[in-house]
Design a protein around this motif. Structure first.
Motif: not given
Length: 464
Positions: A78-81, A87-92, A106-112
């Motif tokens: 899961g990365r943000q373009d 994309n990836g699991m975060i995107g789903e 991994t717990l990150t600020a952007a994903r949070e």
């Protein structure tokens, strides 16, 4: 009216005439997305197994939900373009294609900001993976003792003292060594016997040497023991300090940044790379600039481990993944230093009501020891424990030479008794006395700790 939430719960709400609303919840299967990574999620026939699958099973038991697992379609975490899409699991999870993402995320600020993330179920950090033979360890003060184990050194010490005592006994019992105990001083005192045995260990003779057959048997056996012992010692010492070991000593990232002999890199477009890129630490910045300049990135974890196995390459990655590589590949070792501590979490949609329940369940599993058990189960090592000490020669590996020494000492002492018995029998025949009486008198004179001559001189002085 019908309300459908992101967690797969369908609420049927009926509006009564009184204006009140009754909602009946019908729970459906949760859609769980994951990614293949050993040992978190692996294929076993048509099923999936691994740490994350076991964790998901335990959470389902505690919270009482059903689930269906599928692998992420694009094979990404899961990365943000640049346009803000994930994309990836975060995107789903963001797009509602999955209700949960259970994987080493991994717990990150952007994903949070984009999704909900539970309390970490596993702590990790950034460390270094290398081959054992390209990292030299700091020499210790007592490394010269490493060729033999503690049991072997203790056995050698006991053999030394026992041999010295046997030499001393034979020097007193044998008539060929001490023919006149009444008038002659004994040369093979305990102190001289200790010195004589020590001289053999250093391959230097310390006279006088035994003249009797019994003393020579013990002497030859002890010299044989010493030669074999020294041969084993120097052979093991030279093999443990081979000439191919690298003159480097890498304990952490500071040592890695200050050398140019070993190449190093990490996963391209990973959170580990972002950590070094955004760090203000000068050493970490040098590591990032080196990796950018050399383009020493790898495309997968397996590629990084393979390059580390081939040698002259240090793979920088998350410590739990490196621990797994060390457990699977015995020639690899992980550096002790771990930086950038972070945690792996389960992902839910933003604002989900299940987020708190999952976090509480994870804490309960941790307090009950279930998470530690799963870690032990899936990170079990296939390597032999204490392999670094495996080259130390133990006492049982040298039992043959110890046995030869014991037999030689026994034969020598018996021969000295035979020599003394022969002399006593001859003396008894000349003096026409009992052989036992003569033998008893000889043993009494010879086994005294003080010389008979000295006792006689002291007695004469007292009379005068």
């Amino acid at each position: 009216m019908v309300r459908i939430s992101n967690m797969g719960i369908v609420s049927l709400c009926i509006v009564l005439l009184l204006g009140s609303e009754i909602c009946i919840a019908a729970r459906q299967e949760l859609i769980v997305t994951t990614i293949k990574q050993d040992p978190y999620t692996m294929s076993k026939g048509s099923q999936l197994e691994g740490y994350c699958m076991d964790l998901l099973t335990e959470l389902a038991k505690k919270l009482g939900f059903k689930y269906k697992v599928h692998l992420v379609k694009d094979g990404a975490y899961g990365r943000q373009d640049e346009s803000g899409n994930w994309n990836g699991m975060i995107g789903e999870v963001v797009r509602g294609e999955a209700d949960l993402a259970v994987a080493p995320l991994t717990l990150t600020a952007a994903r949070e900001k984009a999704v909900g993330m539970t309390k970490p179920y596993m702590q990790t950090g950034i460390s270094i993976l290398l081959r054992k033979d390209i990292v030299s360890e700091e020499a210790g003060f007592f490394d010269f003792l490493s060729p033999f184990s503690g049991e072997t050194w203790f056995g050698i010490l006991i053999a030394y003292f026992v041999t010295a005592v046997c030499i001393c006994i034979v020097g007193r019992l044998s008539p060929c060594e001490w023919s006149q105990p009444e008038t002659e001083p004994n040369h093979f005192t305990l102190l001289h016997s200790l010195w004589y045995a020590a001289g053999a260990l250093s391959l230097q003779g310390a006279g006088p040497h035994p003249k009797a057959v019994s003393g020579r048997v013990i002497s030859c056996t002890w010299w044989l023991f010493a030669v074999v012992l020294l041969a084993c010692y120097f052979s093991s010492l030279s093999s443990s300090q081979g000439p191919d070991s690298a003159p480097l000593m890498i304990k952490g990232f500071e040592d890695l940044a200050n050398q140019d002999v070993i190449e190093y890199g990490t996963l391209a477009s990973s959170s580990t790379l972002a950590f070094f890129k955004n760090s203000n630490n000068p050493s970490y910045r040098r590591i990032y600039e080196h990796m950018e300049r050399r383009k020493s990135f790898v495309s997968s974890m397996d590629e990084g481990v393979q390059r580390a196995k081939e040698g002259n390459y240090a793979f920088i990655g998350e410590s739990v993944s490196l621990d797994l590589a060390v457990a699977r590949h015995c020639e690899l070792v992980r550096a002790h230093e771990v930086i950038g501590m972070r945690g792996y979490s389960i992902v839910t949609p933003l604002g989900s009501q299940m987020l708190k329940n999952l976090s509480v369940a994870i804490l309960q599993l941790s307090e009950a020891g279930e998470l530690a058990y799963l870690r032990t189960k899936w990170w079990a090592s296939s390597c032999i424990p204490d392999s670094a000490k495996g080259s130390s020669l133990r006492a049982h590996s040298m039992k043959g030479i110890f046995l030869v020494l014991a037999i030689g000492l026994g034969i020598g002492v018996l021969l000295s008794l035979f020599e003394l018995t022969s002399k006593s029998r001859s003396t008894a025949g000349e003096q026409k006395k009992s052989c036992c009486a003569v033998l008893t008198r000889e043993l009494s004179q010879r086994l005294r700790m003080t010389d008979t001559k000295g006792d006689q001189e002291t007695s004469d002085k007292n009379k005068a």
